[in-house]
Design a protein around this motif. Sequence first.
Motif, PDB file in Angstrom:
ATOM      1  N   GLN A 142      10.210   0.257   8.188  1.00 48.58           N
ATOM      2  CA  GLN A 142      11.184  -0.667   7.615  1.00 48.58           C
ATOM      3  C   GLN A 142      10.667  -2.099   7.626  1.00 48.58           C
ATOM      4  N   GLY A 143      11.212  -2.893   6.702  1.00 50.06           N
ATOM      5  CA  GLY A 143      10.819  -4.303   6.601  1.00 50.06           C
ATOM      6  C   GLY A 143       9.600  -4.535   5.728  1.00 50.06           C
ATOM      7  N   ARG A 144       9.146  -3.497   5.023  1.00 54.31           N
ATOM      8  CA  ARG A 144       7.962  -3.615   4.167  1.00 54.31           C
ATOM      9  C   ARG A 144       8.302  -3.539   2.684  1.00 54.31           C
ATOM     10  N   GLY A 145       9.574  -3.577   2.344  1.00 56.98           N
ATOM     11  CA  GLY A 145       9.980  -3.530   0.944  1.00 56.98           C
ATOM     12  C   GLY A 145      10.047  -2.132   0.358  1.00 56.98           C
ATOM     13  N   ILE A 146       9.982  -1.121   1.201  1.00 60.68           N
ATOM     14  CA  ILE A 146       9.964   0.261   0.721  1.00 60.68           C
ATOM     15  C   ILE A 146      11.310   0.642   0.113  1.00 60.68           C
ATOM     16  N   GLY A 157       0.780  -1.230   0.000  1.00 60.83           N
ATOM     17  CA  GLY A 157       0.000   0.000   0.000  1.00 60.83           C
ATOM     18  C   GLY A 157       0.808   1.274   0.000  1.00 60.83           C
ATOM     19  N   ILE A 158       2.113   1.170  -0.017  1.00 62.96           N
ATOM     20  CA  ILE A 158       2.972   2.348  -0.087  1.00 62.96           C
ATOM     21  C   ILE A 158       2.939   2.882  -1.518  1.00 62.96           C
ATOM     22  N   ARG A 159       2.870   4.174  -1.643  1.00 61.71           N
ATOM     23  CA  ARG A 159       2.880   4.802  -2.961  1.00 61.71           C
ATOM     24  C   ARG A 159       4.253   5.432  -3.206  1.00 61.71           C
ATOM     25  N   ILE A 160       4.762   5.254  -4.418  1.00 56.72           N
ATOM     26  CA  ILE A 160       6.019   5.863  -4.825  1.00 56.72           C
ATOM     27  C   ILE A 160       5.673   6.938  -5.856  1.00 56.72           C
ATOM     28  N   ARG A 161       6.124   8.152  -5.600  1.00 55.41           N
ATOM     29  CA  ARG A 161       5.855   9.266  -6.509  1.00 55.41           C
ATOM     30  C   ARG A 161       7.067  10.182  -6.523  1.00 55.41           C
ATOM     31  N   ALA A 162       7.050  11.130  -7.448  1.00 51.91           N
ATOM     32  CA  ALA A 162       8.135  12.115  -7.515  1.00 51.91           C
ATOM     33  C   ALA A 162       8.186  12.912  -6.215  1.00 51.91           C
ATOM     34  N   GLU A 172       2.624   6.760   2.744  1.00 56.08           N
ATOM     35  CA  GLU A 172       1.486   5.949   3.159  1.00 56.08           C
ATOM     36  C   GLU A 172       0.271   6.432   2.376  1.00 56.08           C
ATOM     37  N   ALA A 173      -0.839   5.700   2.451  1.00 56.17           N
ATOM     38  CA  ALA A 173      -2.063   6.076   1.739  1.00 56.17           C
ATOM     39  C   ALA A 173      -2.544   7.472   2.131  1.00 56.17           C
ATOM     40  N   ASP A 174      -2.274   7.881   3.367  1.00 56.10           N
ATOM     41  CA  ASP A 174      -2.708   9.214   3.818  1.00 56.10           C
ATOM     42  C   ASP A 174      -1.744  10.329   3.428  1.00 56.10           C
ATOM     43  N   GLY A 175      -0.682   9.992   2.699  1.00 57.93           N
ATOM     44  CA  GLY A 175       0.275  10.990   2.246  1.00 57.93           C
ATOM     45  C   GLY A 175       1.485  11.173   3.141  1.00 57.93           C
TER      46      GLY A 175
END
Length: 133
Positions: free
Chosen positions: A82-86, A7-12, A51-54
Amino acid sequence: MAATATGIRIRALRDDDLAAALKLTQAVRWSHRAIDWELHFRVGRGYAATEADGTLVGTILWWPYGEHFGCVGLVIVDNAAQGRGIGRALMDVVIADCGARSLQLVATDAGLKLYHQCGFRRIGGIEQHQGTP
């Protein structure tokens, strides 16, 4: 924007992320100041993990050196996330963005396992000493 399986978002990375990015580096006692973040952001290409909430939970930047080389740095993930593949998701985005460039990495020992998994190898080292005169 891409989303990871957790659920982590990757953006600029944006200029309004810099205050939160500074807090991430302060939490791990890196020496970066707000002006350092501003410079790195201005001359590099950065990505944020949120996170989903920004809420910003991770950063990565890279700097091109011509068409053939680049340097990766400011790879940081909040301790609680940490530990979530981020870290791997951030590295994958930058490696894809860099294309065929030969990359170097500015790193701490804490990230060595991740960087080795991404194909990086240690070729030297520096020591940094901090203090208040």
